[in-house]
Design an enzyme around this catalytic site. Structure first.
Site, PDB file in Angstrom:
ATOM      1  N   GLY A  99       0.794  -1.218   0.000  1.00 52.00           N
ATOM      2  CA  GLY A  99       0.000   0.000   0.000  1.00 52.00           C
ATOM      3  C   GLY A  99       0.824   1.264   0.000  1.00 52.00           C
ATOM      4  O   GLY A  99       0.656   2.139  -0.857  1.00 52.00           O
ATOM      5  N   GLY A 101       3.749   1.688  -0.956  1.00 53.30           N
ATOM      6  CA  GLY A 101       4.683   1.711  -2.083  1.00 53.30           C
ATOM      7  C   GLY A 101       5.728   0.625  -2.059  1.00 53.30           C
ATOM      8  O   GLY A 101       6.182   0.176  -3.104  1.00 53.30           O
ATOM      9  N   GLU A 174      -6.928  -0.748   3.322  1.00 52.20           N
ATOM     10  CA  GLU A 174      -7.236  -2.142   3.626  1.00 52.20           C
ATOM     11  C   GLU A 174      -8.722  -2.434   3.471  1.00 52.20           C
ATOM     12  O   GLU A 174      -9.108  -3.513   2.992  1.00 52.20           O
ATOM     13  CB  GLU A 174      -6.753  -2.461   5.037  1.00 52.20           C
ATOM     14  CG  GLU A 174      -5.241  -2.380   5.173  1.00 52.20           C
ATOM     15  CD  GLU A 174      -4.776  -1.845   6.522  1.00 52.20           C
ATOM     16  OE1 GLU A 174      -3.558  -1.629   6.665  1.00 52.20           O
ATOM     17  OE2 GLU A 174      -5.622  -1.618   7.408  1.00 52.20           O
TER      18      GLU A 174
END
Length: 207
Positions: A99, A101, A174
């Site tokens: 998430g 990177g 998420e």
């Protein structure tokens, strides 16, 4: 009691609305994550390949839910580091998430998968700058808040309202992953011609 129920309903609505808003954000030049996932999974299924999944923390938990449902759809699926995970090969697909990177473990696992000829689909909220991107065959851009921009978002929120964010840290990303995967399972079941009865028949009976 009525006020508590109303409060719960209000909070649930706000959280669901925040997650839903992610899917109306533009992702160009990246294709929609839903289309990309369904296409990659369909191709892998059609060539009798296997699907491997990996993520850290809560992202990993979301990927485990997808791993379970893909198995119910009849695909050979494995979560990396499970004791029964087989070796990856050129016919296979690795779905990984980073998430913010990049994570050192995600980078390493994606690199190994590519070295064996497998395709790597990376889910991320940082498609241009993340360290994991360079190891991906394709990138599924999920434009949601993660730990990478949490401090900035919280500072803006504090300036505006001096209140806690409804979904702290990486929860928006998420939550978006869970909703995205439910859409993927629905669309993929249709593409693969899997009836609800067939999907249900693959659920474990050792419970």
């Amino acid at each position: 009691m009525a006020n508590k129920i109303t409060s719960m309903s209000s909070l649930a609505t706000q959280i669901c609305s925040e997650i839903a808003s992610i899917f109306s954000k533009p992702t160009a030049p990246h294709p929609p994550a839903l289309d990309l996932l369904v296409t990659e999974l369909t191709t892998t299924a059609n060539q009798n390949g296997r699907v491997f999944l990996y993520g850290v923390g809560r992202e990993g938990l979301m990927l485990k839910t997808l791993c379970m449902r893909l198995a119910h759809l009849g695909l050979s699926t494995h979560f990396v580091f499970d004791m029964t995970t087989p070796p990856i090969s050129s016919a296979d697909l690795l779905i990984a998430s980073a998430g913010p990177g990049g994570f050192s473990t995600v980078d390493a696992i994606c690199s190994v998968a590519r070295s064996y000829g497998a395709r790597v689909l990376l889910l991320t909220a940082q498609p241009e700058s993340g360290s994991s991107v360079k190891h991906a065959s394709v990138v599924a851009y999920v434009p949601a808040q993660t730990m990478a921009d949490d401090d900035e978002e919280e500072e803006e929120e504090e300036e505006k309202e001096k209140s806690r964010p409804l979904m702290p840290m990486g929860s928006v990303y998420e939550g978006a992953m869970f909703v995205l995967f439910e859409m993927v399972v629905y669309k993929l079941g249709e593409v693969l011609g899997q009836s609800p009865e067939a999907v249900r028949s693959r659920h474990t009976n050792l419970e």
